[in-house]
Design a protein around this motif. Structure first.
Motif, PDB file in Angstrom:
ATOM      1  N   LEU A 172       0.823  -1.223   0.000  1.00  0.00           N
ATOM      2  CA  LEU A 172       0.000   0.000   0.000  1.00  0.00           C
ATOM      3  C   LEU A 172       0.848   1.260   0.000  1.00  0.00           C
ATOM      4  O   LEU A 172       0.560   2.222  -0.694  1.00  0.00           O
ATOM      5  CB  LEU A 172      -0.929   0.021   1.219  1.00  0.00           C
ATOM      6  CG  LEU A 172      -2.159  -0.880   1.145  1.00  0.00           C
ATOM      7  CD1 LEU A 172      -3.031  -0.659   2.368  1.00  0.00           C
ATOM      8  CD2 LEU A 172      -2.938  -0.605  -0.122  1.00  0.00           C
ATOM      9  N   THR A 204      -8.447  -2.541  -0.608  1.00  0.00           N
ATOM     10  CA  THR A 204      -7.482  -1.454  -0.380  1.00  0.00           C
ATOM     11  C   THR A 204      -6.501  -1.349  -1.544  1.00  0.00           C
ATOM     12  O   THR A 204      -6.025  -0.265  -1.880  1.00  0.00           O
ATOM     13  CB  THR A 204      -6.687  -1.704   0.918  1.00  0.00           C
ATOM     14  OG1 THR A 204      -6.305  -3.073   0.935  1.00  0.00           O
ATOM     15  CG2 THR A 204      -7.493  -1.368   2.135  1.00  0.00           C
ATOM     16  N   ARG A 242      -6.582   1.733  -5.093  1.00  0.00           N
ATOM     17  CA  ARG A 242      -5.426   2.580  -5.386  1.00  0.00           C
ATOM     18  C   ARG A 242      -4.864   2.355  -6.790  1.00  0.00           C
ATOM     19  O   ARG A 242      -3.806   2.874  -7.136  1.00  0.00           O
ATOM     20  CB  ARG A 242      -4.333   2.357  -4.339  1.00  0.00           C
ATOM     21  CG  ARG A 242      -4.677   3.001  -3.007  1.00  0.00           C
ATOM     22  CD  ARG A 242      -3.811   2.481  -1.898  1.00  0.00           C
ATOM     23  NE  ARG A 242      -4.081   3.144  -0.634  1.00  0.00           N
ATOM     24  CZ  ARG A 242      -5.081   2.824   0.197  1.00  0.00           C
ATOM     25  NH1 ARG A 242      -5.934   1.871  -0.127  1.00  0.00           N
ATOM     26  NH2 ARG A 242      -5.229   3.468   1.328  1.00  0.00           N
ATOM     27  N   GLU A 283       0.693   4.289  -2.616  1.00  0.00           N
ATOM     28  CA  GLU A 283       0.368   5.663  -2.234  1.00  0.00           C
ATOM     29  C   GLU A 283       1.468   6.645  -2.614  1.00  0.00           C
ATOM     30  O   GLU A 283       1.198   7.759  -3.039  1.00  0.00           O
ATOM     31  CB  GLU A 283       0.103   5.739  -0.725  1.00  0.00           C
ATOM     32  CG  GLU A 283      -1.330   5.351  -0.413  1.00  0.00           C
ATOM     33  CD  GLU A 283      -1.509   4.897   1.029  1.00  0.00           C
ATOM     34  OE1 GLU A 283      -0.552   4.997   1.824  1.00  0.00           O
ATOM     35  OE2 GLU A 283      -2.621   4.434   1.341  1.00  0.00           O
TER      36      GLU A 283
END
Ligand SMILES: [Zn+2]
Length: 341
Positions: free
Chosen positions: A140, A165, A169, A144
């Motif tokens: 993650l 999740t 993204r 990000e």
């Protein structure tokens, strides 16, 4: 047109437009059927990002494109839970290994380095549905705050199993199953294959070209014929003997058994179509005498019994792969019901 990916004109047009406008995101998720071109498209995009040619797309001719085609480019790195070709194998019984946190940490370390010789360092992470929770949360951070000059492409044949999740993204690009007609035309054009064996391959393809282009049509046609002989034999004992001989030729070959499972699923699906829609409704080869016979006796009870027996066979082969003959014999005893008139 440099992408050169059969049946993937729509997604390549989207990618070309994003490249042209300079709005290609750092993280993309390619989803679609196994063997449907997800990895090829991700690789073509990696080539496009590093291509020395003038157009938005891989030129296929520059040094960078040639290196990517030969898998020799140091800035293209593929991670797959089953090794390099894991995702290409259409083996339902393959081990379900997960991508580990150690692998994601290593990916993050390498990703932070500058590209070696290209413009963009590209990571392809195959079967993103097999990211464990820990590995996913490590990833993650990368999604990000992607390091500059890097791109991460994820692929998955099971989009609904990719953690939300991760999905949220990435820009998701869905590769739809190809229509039966496109598969048939490609088989005729690229392999000179027509007729019943081509129809059988196309019906088995699930809308993906990858598996059918590499398949052995004669071997698959032979198995289809064997299956039909088992199901049309006059007496259950003859059918069981045929099925038994077949099992001996497969042995403990897991790929062989998963191919047989697919044939069985197709056989029943097609026979049901034959019963409901007639021969015009079939996707595969013209109906065999066995299919006509069973289409006439496909009561809801028979359908349910055959469906349950197939589920048990699949489960058994998955759970205890070294005893296939046990589940195979039970399957046929259940379907043929010898002793019952
Ligand atoms: Zn190029």
């Amino acid at each position: 047109m440099p992408w050169g990916l059969m049946g993937l004109e729509k997604p390549t047009a989207i990618l070309s437009a994003l490249l042209k406008s300079g709005r290609l995101p750092h993280a993309l998720l390619f989803t679609g059927p196994a063997g449907g071109g997800k990895n090829s498209l991700a690789r073509a995009l990696a080539a496009a990002l590093n291509c020395a040619g003038p157009d938005p797309g891989p030129c296929g001719a520059c040094l960078s494109c040639r290196k990517i085609a030969k898998d020799l480019h140091p800035d293209l790195i593929t991670l797959s839970p089953d090794g390099e070709d894991g995702g290409a194998k259409k083996d339902a019984s393959r081990s379900k290994r997960q991508i580990s946190i150690a692998e994601i940490r290593e990916l993050r370390r390498v990703m932070a380095l500058r590209p070696f010789e290209g413009r963009v360092k590209v990571f392809i992470l195959r079967e993103a549905d097999r990211l464990g929770r820990e590995a996913a949360s490590a990833l993650l951070k990368t999604l990000e705050e992607p390091p500059p000059d890097s791109a991460l492409f994820l692929t998955s044949a099971a989009e609904d199993q990719v953690l939300p999740t991760i999905r949220s993204r990435c820009l998701t690009l869905r590769l739809n199953p190809l229509p039966l007609e496109t598969i048939l035309q490609t088989l005729a054009g690229q392999r000179g294959l027509t007729g019943p064996a081509a129809r059988l391959l196309a019906a088995l393809s699930g809308g993906a070209l990858g598996p059918v282009l590499g398949a052995d049509p004669e071997a698959i046609w032979d198995r289809w014929q064997t299956l039909n002989r088992i199901l049309e034999a006059g007496r259950p004992e003859e059918s069981l003997a045929l099925a038994w001989r077949w099992a001996l030729t497969v042995g403990e070959d897991r790929t062989g058994w998963s191919e047989i499972l697919e044939l069985l699923r197709l056989w029943w699906r097609e026979t049901l179509r034959l019963a409901a829609l007639g021969p015009e409704g079939l996707e595969g080869p013209p109906p065999s005498p066995a299919q006509s016979l069973w289409a006439g006796r496909l009561s809801p009870e028979v359908q349910e019994r055959a469906g349950r027996a197939l589920d048990r066979l699949a489960e058994g082969l998955e759970r205890i792969p070294h005893k296939p003959e046990l589940f195979w014999a039970n399957y046929w005893l259940s379907v043929l019901q010898p002793g019952r008139a």
